[in-house]
Design a protein around this motif. Sequence first.
Motif, PDB file in Angstrom:
ATOM      1  N   ARG A 152     -10.347  -5.059  26.003  1.00 40.99           N
ATOM      2  CA  ARG A 152     -11.410  -4.303  25.343  1.00 40.99           C
ATOM      3  C   ARG A 152     -10.866  -3.488  24.175  1.00 40.99           C
ATOM      4  NH1 ARG A 152     -15.482  -0.191  28.579  1.00 40.99           N
ATOM      5  NH2 ARG A 152     -16.854   0.314  26.820  1.00 40.99           N
ATOM      6  N   LEU A 153      -9.744  -2.823  24.372  1.00 40.75           N
ATOM      7  CA  LEU A 153      -9.191  -1.971  23.314  1.00 40.75           C
ATOM      8  C   LEU A 153      -8.602  -2.805  22.180  1.00 40.75           C
ATOM      9  CD1 LEU A 153      -7.544   0.866  25.449  1.00 40.75           C
ATOM     10  CD2 LEU A 153      -9.681   0.960  24.142  1.00 40.75           C
ATOM     11  N   ARG A 154      -8.045  -3.958  22.494  1.00 41.37           N
ATOM     12  CA  ARG A 154      -7.566  -4.839  21.417  1.00 41.37           C
ATOM     13  C   ARG A 154      -8.722  -5.222  20.489  1.00 41.37           C
ATOM     14  NH1 ARG A 154      -2.744  -7.801  21.858  1.00 41.37           N
ATOM     15  NH2 ARG A 154      -3.787  -9.619  20.960  1.00 41.37           N
ATOM     16  N   GLY A 155      -9.894  -5.397  21.070  1.00 43.08           N
ATOM     17  CA  GLY A 155     -11.064  -5.736  20.261  1.00 43.08           C
ATOM     18  C   GLY A 155     -11.582  -4.589  19.431  1.00 43.08           C
ATOM     19  N   LEU A 156     -11.163  -3.360  19.754  1.00 45.68           N
ATOM     20  CA  LEU A 156     -11.595  -2.174  19.015  1.00 45.68           C
ATOM     21  C   LEU A 156     -10.517  -1.655  18.069  1.00 45.68           C
ATOM     22  CD1 LEU A 156     -13.314  -0.205  21.931  1.00 45.68           C
ATOM     23  CD2 LEU A 156     -14.446  -1.473  20.099  1.00 45.68           C
ATOM     24  N   ALA A 157      -9.409  -2.384  17.938  1.00 41.35           N
ATOM     25  CA  ALA A 157      -8.263  -1.901  17.159  1.00 41.35           C
ATOM     26  C   ALA A 157      -8.603  -1.719  15.690  1.00 41.35           C
ATOM     27  CB  ALA A 157      -7.102  -2.878  17.297  1.00 41.35           C
ATOM     28  N   THR A 158      -8.086  -0.636  15.117  1.00 37.60           N
ATOM     29  CA  THR A 158      -8.228  -0.391  13.675  1.00 37.60           C
ATOM     30  C   THR A 158      -6.901  -0.533  12.951  1.00 37.60           C
ATOM     31  OG1 THR A 158      -7.896   1.999  13.995  1.00 37.60           O
ATOM     32  CG2 THR A 158     -10.165   1.181  14.020  1.00 37.60           C
ATOM     33  N   SER A 159      -5.787  -0.365  13.667  1.00 38.86           N
ATOM     34  CA  SER A 159      -4.466  -0.605  13.107  1.00 38.86           C
ATOM     35  C   SER A 159      -3.474  -0.742  14.250  1.00 38.86           C
ATOM     36  CB  SER A 159      -4.039   0.529  12.165  1.00 38.86           C
ATOM     37  OG  SER A 159      -3.899   1.746  12.875  1.00 38.86           O
ATOM     38  N   GLU A 160      -2.318  -1.312  13.955  1.00 39.61           N
ATOM     39  CA  GLU A 160      -1.314  -1.569  14.981  1.00 39.61           C
ATOM     40  C   GLU A 160      -0.040  -0.788  14.703  1.00 39.61           C
ATOM     41  OE1 GLU A 160       0.339  -5.436  15.110  1.00 39.61           O
ATOM     42  OE2 GLU A 160       0.913  -5.302  17.219  1.00 39.61           O
ATOM     43  N   GLU A 161       0.561  -0.273  15.770  1.00 35.58           N
ATOM     44  CA  GLU A 161       1.889   0.333  15.723  1.00 35.58           C
ATOM     45  C   GLU A 161       2.798  -0.476  16.642  1.00 35.58           C
ATOM     46  OE1 GLU A 161       2.734   2.854  13.872  1.00 35.58           O
ATOM     47  OE2 GLU A 161       0.909   3.997  13.413  1.00 35.58           O
ATOM     48  N   ARG A 162       4.097  -0.201  16.605  1.00 35.12           N
ATOM     49  CA  ARG A 162       5.006  -0.898  17.517  1.00 35.12           C
ATOM     50  C   ARG A 162       4.633  -0.624  18.966  1.00 35.12           C
ATOM     51  NH1 ARG A 162      10.736   0.857  14.774  1.00 35.12           N
ATOM     52  NH2 ARG A 162      10.531  -0.303  12.827  1.00 35.12           N
ATOM     53  N   TRP A 163       4.125   0.585  19.227  1.00 39.25           N
ATOM     54  CA  TRP A 163       3.849   0.996  20.609  1.00 39.25           C
ATOM     55  C   TRP A 163       2.448   0.618  21.090  1.00 39.25           C
ATOM     56  CZ3 TRP A 163      -0.284   3.968  19.694  1.00 39.25           C
ATOM     57  CH2 TRP A 163      -0.326   4.705  18.498  1.00 39.25           C
ATOM     58  N   GLY A 164       1.566   0.135  20.199  1.00 39.67           N
ATOM     59  CA  GLY A 164       0.212  -0.191  20.617  1.00 39.67           C
ATOM     60  C   GLY A 164      -0.763  -0.207  19.458  1.00 39.67           C
ATOM     61  N   PHE A 165      -1.965   0.312  19.674  1.00 41.32           N
ATOM     62  CA  PHE A 165      -3.030   0.253  18.679  1.00 41.32           C
ATOM     63  C   PHE A 165      -3.750   1.595  18.556  1.00 41.32           C
ATOM     64  CE2 PHE A 165      -2.662  -4.067  20.279  1.00 41.32           C
ATOM     65  CZ  PHE A 165      -2.694  -4.833  19.131  1.00 41.32           C
ATOM     66  N   HIS A 166      -4.179   1.921  17.351  1.00 39.94           N
ATOM     67  CA  HIS A 166      -5.229   2.914  17.151  1.00 39.94           C
ATOM     68  C   HIS A 166      -6.555   2.163  17.281  1.00 39.94           C
ATOM     69  CE1 HIS A 166      -2.313   5.823  15.845  1.00 39.94           C
ATOM     70  NE2 HIS A 166      -1.860   4.976  14.938  1.00 39.94           N
ATOM     71  N   VAL A 167      -7.552   2.782  17.898  1.00 42.37           N
ATOM     72  CA  VAL A 167      -8.803   2.081  18.191  1.00 42.37           C
ATOM     73  C   VAL A 167     -10.005   2.925  17.781  1.00 42.37           C
ATOM     74  CG1 VAL A 167      -7.771   0.841  20.118  1.00 42.37           C
ATOM     75  CG2 VAL A 167      -8.979   2.992  20.560  1.00 42.37           C
ATOM     76  N   ARG A 168     -11.127   2.238  17.585  1.00 44.99           N
ATOM     77  CA  ARG A 168     -12.372   2.950  17.360  1.00 44.99           C
ATOM     78  C   ARG A 168     -12.709   3.750  18.616  1.00 44.99           C
ATOM     79  NH1 ARG A 168     -14.002  -2.207  15.504  1.00 44.99           N
ATOM     80  NH2 ARG A 168     -15.513  -2.458  17.181  1.00 44.99           N
ATOM     81  N   PRO A 169     -13.217   4.979  18.467  1.00 50.10           N
ATOM     82  CA  PRO A 169     -13.434   5.854  19.636  1.00 50.10           C
ATOM     83  C   PRO A 169     -14.709   5.521  20.401  1.00 50.10           C
ATOM     84  CG  PRO A 169     -14.095   6.986  17.644  1.00 50.10           C
ATOM     85  CD  PRO A 169     -13.528   5.659  17.194  1.00 50.10           C
ATOM     86  N   GLU A 170     -14.824   4.269  20.858  1.00 52.50           N
ATOM     87  CA  GLU A 170     -16.058   3.821  21.496  1.00 52.50           C
ATOM     88  C   GLU A 170     -15.988   3.833  23.018  1.00 52.50           C
ATOM     89  OE1 GLU A 170     -17.371   0.099  19.919  1.00 52.50           O
ATOM     90  OE2 GLU A 170     -17.331   0.788  17.834  1.00 52.50           O
ATOM     91  N   VAL A 171     -14.775   3.873  23.572  1.00 58.81           N
ATOM     92  CA  VAL A 171     -14.635   3.889  25.032  1.00 58.81           C
ATOM     93  C   VAL A 171     -14.581   5.345  25.501  1.00 58.81           C
ATOM     94  CG1 VAL A 171     -13.218   3.241  27.012  1.00 58.81           C
ATOM     95  CG2 VAL A 171     -13.434   1.690  25.052  1.00 58.81           C
ATOM     96  N   VAL A 172     -15.539   5.726  26.344  1.00 55.88           N
ATOM     97  CA  VAL A 172     -15.611   7.092  26.862  1.00 55.88           C
ATOM     98  C   VAL A 172     -15.159   7.084  28.323  1.00 55.88           C
ATOM     99  CG1 VAL A 172     -17.124   9.075  27.314  1.00 55.88           C
ATOM    100  CG2 VAL A 172     -17.501   7.636  25.293  1.00 55.88           C
ATOM    101  N   VAL A 173     -14.303   8.027  28.673  1.00 53.52           N
ATOM    102  CA  VAL A 173     -13.821   8.144  30.050  1.00 53.52           C
ATOM    103  C   VAL A 173     -14.040   9.568  30.538  1.00 53.52           C
ATOM    104  CG1 VAL A 173     -12.125   6.279  29.988  1.00 53.52           C
ATOM    105  CG2 VAL A 173     -11.474   8.553  29.193  1.00 53.52           C
ATOM    106  N   GLU A 174     -14.325   9.688  31.816  1.00 59.02           N
ATOM    107  CA  GLU A 174     -14.450  10.996  32.450  1.00 59.02           C
ATOM    108  C   GLU A 174     -13.069  11.382  32.969  1.00 59.02           C
ATOM    109  OE1 GLU A 174     -16.912  11.304  36.021  1.00 59.02           O
ATOM    110  OE2 GLU A 174     -17.932  12.978  35.050  1.00 59.02           O
ATOM    111  N   VAL A 175     -12.585  12.534  32.522  1.00 58.07           N
ATOM    112  CA  VAL A 175     -11.204  12.930  32.799  1.00 58.07           C
ATOM    113  C   VAL A 175     -11.184  14.211  33.631  1.00 58.07           C
ATOM    114  CG1 VAL A 175      -9.000  13.613  31.756  1.00 58.07           C
ATOM    115  CG2 VAL A 175     -10.419  11.859  30.662  1.00 58.07           C
ATOM    116  N   ALA A 176     -10.469  14.166  34.732  1.00 56.30           N
ATOM    117  CA  ALA A 176     -10.237  15.364  35.544  1.00 56.30           C
ATOM    118  C   ALA A 176      -8.901  15.969  35.133  1.00 56.30           C
ATOM    119  CB  ALA A 176     -10.228  15.010  37.028  1.00 56.30           C
ATOM    120  N   TYR A 177      -8.788  17.285  35.252  1.00 54.75           N
ATOM    121  CA  TYR A 177      -7.554  17.956  34.872  1.00 54.75           C
ATOM    122  C   TYR A 177      -7.422  19.245  35.665  1.00 54.75           C
ATOM    123  CZ  TYR A 177     -10.721  20.941  32.235  1.00 54.75           C
ATOM    124  OH  TYR A 177     -11.733  21.799  31.889  1.00 54.75           O
TER     125      TYR A 177
END
Length: 597
Positions: free
Chosen positions: A516-541
Amino acid sequence: MGHPRRPVSVPERDPQRHSDPGRGAHGRGPGRVLPLPRTVQDRSRGRNLETGRVGWSGFTVMSPIPDETPFARLAELTTKLEATSKRLEKRALLAAFLKSLRRDEVPPAVHLIVGRIFAESDSRALNVGWATLKKALAGTKQATLVPRPLTILEATRMFAQIAEARGPDSTRARRRLLESLLGRASEEERDVLLRNVFGEMRIGVNEGVMLEGIADTAGVDAESVRTAHMFLGDLGMVAEIALFEGAVGLRSRGLRLLAPMKPMLAEMAEDLDEVLAEHGGQTAVEFKLDGARIQIHRKGDVVRIFSRRLSDVTDSLPEIVAIAKSLPASEFLLEGEVVAINADGKPLPFQDLMRRFRRVHGIAAAQEEIPLKLYLFDLLHVDGQTLIDAPYRARWESLERLVPSEYLTARRIVTHKQEIEPFLQAALVAGHEGLMAKALDSTYSVGKRGKKWFKIKPADLLDMAIVAAEWGSGRREGWLSNYWLAVRDESTGGFQMIGKTFKGLTDAEFETMTERLRGLATSEERWGFHVRPEVVVEVAYNEIQRSPHYPSGFALRFARIVRIRDDKGPDDVDTYARLKDLYKKQFERKGRGPADL
């Protein structure tokens, strides 16, 4: 574990580059992208998007009507909007521009300015992945002559053709259409087009600023513009009506059965005493369900069900359609939630529910595998009578008369905090999220957050966007599994990174998220991808801390993903302002360190 990583192959441009969370927007420097002759600079994020030169790619585009507005004017406007941080100046710029447009140009121009392309209630999507975009940029060719400028309507028509591409050759068709569109554009125009493809304009014009700009342009009350938008779910249509039909036209657009409307939203409650005080000493508390919010429309024998994000999910929920048709009214608009349950009636994880929502084939088998339970909590229209302006107390009474009690959400009226706490525990024991508190005299304020409704949750939770993802190591090798988490900065229209996490997802979810995130990529780095901010997650902390590592100045301690919120989009992400408020509230129960004094 996992599968071999398959990064997009692009030439190395800086052998010394490495991941550094202290650099640039979201703690990074410019992404490594395509080695093409011309650079389009993302002015707000420091990201380079290297593109081809202006030209044609073999597509013949019909000559536009002579008075169509050049796309260059819209690009010039976005530069001016980005250059000022003053809300009133942005509104004035928007008003001057919108007044100059033809009627058919207003809706697409409004959508492009806010970076949406299509209306919120429009189910179309470009379906353009990083690989397709990279090939389209590489295929853009130089032309010695540009016979005429690109126009706003031409760009809109070509985006529509891209979204409508179907069949086995659709990927190639989308790429060629993109080549043609980008080839027609100047460098400044291409920057705006690419920002829209990436879904992140970042020029400080969010939905609220645009609504105010529309009101200024049309000379109408801003509240009437907001109300029409909540009913229509289409910012461009609202602008067109306001500019060409005025206040009368806006007032004529109310609730429409069989068409989605934006739901009423709630504030997060930090204190139970605050809830009772805001609601005049008495409030109704309901179970806050761990499900998906829906609106059920019926008109005669026709039933339509829409999600929180205004998508039509009718075909995925036949058992809910059957319930709607069994009720003793010929037309209504009900609001509630559906929860996936097991054989004992206990709620299943949210991800199981989302599998039902996404299912378009094998629905009968899915009903057996993942049964659903319907909980209703509001009635907004029944047999010709719209109840939007009726108090919550009266709407609930009408709801009780219409539907069997087995479909009603658990609810009680309370006057003391001591009555709320055991009800909250009962909701948690039953497998739900917490409680909703609703003022008895509250009208239904469509699409707004406010203190008429509060969410009461026991855990510290934030809805956040994933803005980048890193390749994992060890057992997570081959998966994009370390996620950069960000909150929404309303002042800039961008996102503020406040941490990373690889905790909370299963192996199956890591694999799905990688694709899913590969399909949202806007640019690539050696360590992974920057992506469009379309995936929302609920985060506990556990705690919000000061941090020098991120430009936001904050980080989450022990962040872990509770669930993926496929029912939410970028506009639903918690705000940077709320994050700072939560940080301050921590010191109501603990002392301040030296950095906070």
